[in-house]
Design a protein around this motif. Structure first.
Motif, PDB file in Angstrom:
ATOM      1  N   MET A   1       0.845  -1.189   0.000  1.00  0.00           N
ATOM      2  CA  MET A   1       0.000   0.000   0.000  1.00  0.00           C
ATOM      3  C   MET A   1       0.886   1.246   0.000  1.00  0.00           C
ATOM      4  O   MET A   1       1.868   1.314   0.722  1.00  0.00           O
ATOM      5  N   SER A   2       0.525   2.188  -0.793  1.00  0.00           N
ATOM      6  CA  SER A   2       1.322   3.406  -0.888  1.00  0.00           C
ATOM      7  C   SER A   2       0.920   4.407   0.193  1.00  0.00           C
ATOM      8  O   SER A   2      -0.194   4.403   0.683  1.00  0.00           O
ATOM      9  N   ASN A   3       1.873   5.229   0.564  1.00  0.00           N
ATOM     10  CA  ASN A   3       1.621   6.280   1.533  1.00  0.00           C
ATOM     11  C   ASN A   3       1.950   7.603   0.854  1.00  0.00           C
ATOM     12  O   ASN A   3       3.106   8.045   0.876  1.00  0.00           O
ATOM     13  N   THR A   4       0.956   8.192   0.246  1.00  0.00           N
ATOM     14  CA  THR A   4       1.158   9.393  -0.552  1.00  0.00           C
ATOM     15  C   THR A   4       1.806  10.518   0.246  1.00  0.00           C
ATOM     16  O   THR A   4       2.714  11.183  -0.250  1.00  0.00           O
ATOM     17  N   ALA A   5       1.363  10.717   1.474  1.00  0.00           N
ATOM     18  CA  ALA A   5       1.922  11.812   2.283  1.00  0.00           C
ATOM     19  C   ALA A   5       3.416  11.622   2.501  1.00  0.00           C
ATOM     20  O   ALA A   5       4.200  12.565   2.329  1.00  0.00           O
ATOM     21  N   ALA A   6       3.828  10.421   2.874  1.00  0.00           N
ATOM     22  CA  ALA A   6       5.250  10.156   3.126  1.00  0.00           C
ATOM     23  C   ALA A   6       6.062  10.262   1.833  1.00  0.00           C
ATOM     24  O   ALA A   6       7.168  10.824   1.829  1.00  0.00           O
ATOM     25  N   GLU A   7       5.523   9.722   0.747  1.00  0.00           N
ATOM     26  CA  GLU A   7       6.226   9.800  -0.542  1.00  0.00           C
ATOM     27  C   GLU A   7       6.354  11.256  -0.995  1.00  0.00           C
ATOM     28  O   GLU A   7       7.416  11.684  -1.473  1.00  0.00           O
ATOM     29  N   TYR A   8       5.282  12.010  -0.864  1.00  0.00           N
ATOM     30  CA  TYR A   8       5.275  13.427  -1.239  1.00  0.00           C
ATOM     31  C   TYR A   8       6.326  14.181  -0.422  1.00  0.00           C
ATOM     32  O   TYR A   8       7.144  14.920  -0.975  1.00  0.00           O
ATOM     33  N   ASP A   9       6.315  13.969   0.888  1.00  0.00           N
ATOM     34  CA  ASP A   9       7.260  14.663   1.761  1.00  0.00           C
ATOM     35  C   ASP A   9       8.704  14.305   1.430  1.00  0.00           C
ATOM     36  O   ASP A   9       9.587  15.171   1.461  1.00  0.00           O
ATOM     37  N   ALA A  10       8.956  13.046   1.114  1.00  0.00           N
ATOM     38  CA  ALA A  10      10.321  12.618   0.776  1.00  0.00           C
ATOM     39  C   ALA A  10      10.813  13.325  -0.487  1.00  0.00           C
ATOM     40  O   ALA A  10      11.951  13.801  -0.540  1.00  0.00           O
ATOM     41  N   VAL A  11       9.947  13.403  -1.486  1.00  0.00           N
ATOM     42  CA  VAL A  11      10.321  14.098  -2.726  1.00  0.00           C
ATOM     43  C   VAL A  11      10.563  15.573  -2.448  1.00  0.00           C
ATOM     44  O   VAL A  11      11.566  16.155  -2.882  1.00  0.00           O
ATOM     45  N   ILE A  12       9.652  16.192  -1.725  1.00  0.00           N
ATOM     46  CA  ILE A  12       9.790  17.622  -1.415  1.00  0.00           C
ATOM     47  C   ILE A  12      11.064  17.879  -0.612  1.00  0.00           C
ATOM     48  O   ILE A  12      11.782  18.851  -0.869  1.00  0.00           O
ATOM     49  N   ASN A  13      11.379  17.028   0.346  1.00  0.00           N
ATOM     50  CA  ASN A  13      12.598  17.208   1.125  1.00  0.00           C
ATOM     51  C   ASN A  13      13.842  17.151   0.239  1.00  0.00           C
ATOM     52  O   ASN A  13      14.791  17.904   0.443  1.00  0.00           O
ATOM     53  N   ASN A  14      13.822  16.279  -0.756  1.00  0.00           N
ATOM     54  CA  ASN A  14      14.933  16.197  -1.704  1.00  0.00           C
ATOM     55  C   ASN A  14      15.040  17.494  -2.506  1.00  0.00           C
ATOM     56  O   ASN A  14      16.125  18.067  -2.649  1.00  0.00           O
ATOM     57  N   CYS A  15      13.903  17.950  -3.034  1.00  0.00           N
ATOM     58  CA  CYS A  15      13.877  19.188  -3.831  1.00  0.00           C
ATOM     59  C   CYS A  15      14.299  20.384  -2.979  1.00  0.00           C
ATOM     60  O   CYS A  15      15.099  21.229  -3.411  1.00  0.00           O
ATOM     61  N   LYS A  16      13.766  20.450  -1.769  1.00  0.00           N
ATOM     62  CA  LYS A  16      14.073  21.558  -0.868  1.00  0.00           C
ATOM     63  C   LYS A  16      15.556  21.555  -0.478  1.00  0.00           C
ATOM     64  O   LYS A  16      16.176  22.625  -0.376  1.00  0.00           O
ATOM     65  N   GLY A  17      16.112  20.384  -0.263  1.00  0.00           N
ATOM     66  CA  GLY A  17      17.529  20.293   0.076  1.00  0.00           C
ATOM     67  C   GLY A  17      18.399  20.950  -0.984  1.00  0.00           C
ATOM     68  O   GLY A  17      19.294  21.753  -0.671  1.00  0.00           O
TER      69      GLY A  17
END
Length: 178
Positions: A1-17
């Motif tokens: 099962m996917s966890n959209t919130a966690a996946e979204y946050d992980a991508v954003i954290n990479n972009c923000k970094g």
């Protein structure tokens, strides 16, 4: 099962970094850009993605993932610029930029969850190339709105389009495994 919130946050954290590293390196040089120039920067990145999707070969070595990260960050820049007035300083403090980044992403993430509720996470069954095409379509819409001096009769404004492009890019990055 996917966890959209966690996946979204992980991508954003990479972009923000990456965004924050560049902010520390370059300051807020992007403040010189007019909204139309930011739109064109996003267009260049989306068009390159489409070209790479079609040709399957990169002669410069940069990959599609990096271009989607660039779209995310330029969309955030665009939304920040929309909120700046003529008297906003060209150089902004790094901690202020980080707060603005977080604010724009949070607003956009909330929009994504509202739309995901109504569309049932349809993006998970879409091709990445369709997400690219949707970004290019949104860019053409933004260009038209900009050419019309911001006037619209029945459509959302430029900010909503930037938010959609940011979310489509995050979806593509999730699908690419970032």
């Amino acid at each position: 099962m996917s966890n959209t919130a966690a996946e979204y946050d992980a991508v954003i954290n990479n972009c923000k970094g990456l965004f924050m590293k560049k902010t520390r390196d370059y300051g807020t040089a992007w403040r010189i850009l007019r909204p139309q120039s930011i739109t064109d920067q996003i267009f260049i990145k989306a068009q390159r993605i489409r070209t790479l999707e079609e040709k399957k070969i990169s002669k410069v070595g940069d990959d599609i993932t990096g271009e989607y990260v660039g779209i995310v960050n330029y969309c955030v820049i665009a939304m920040m610029q929309l909120d700046c007035s003529a008297d906003t300083p060209s150089e902004l403090a790094v901690d202020h930029v980080e707060r603005l980044f977080n604010e724009k992403v949070l607003e956009t993430k909330e929009l994504m969850f509202a739309k995901n509720h109504d569309y049932g996470e349809a993006w998970r069954d879409m091709r990445i190339s369709s997400l690219t095409d949707l970004i290019l379509m949104k860019l053409l819409r933004v260009k038209q709105i900009e050419d019309n001096k911001g006037l619209t009769e029945a459509s959302e404004g430029v900010k909503a389009n930037y938010q959609d492009m940011l979310n489509y890019s995050v979806f593509a990055l999730i699908k690419l495994g970032l």
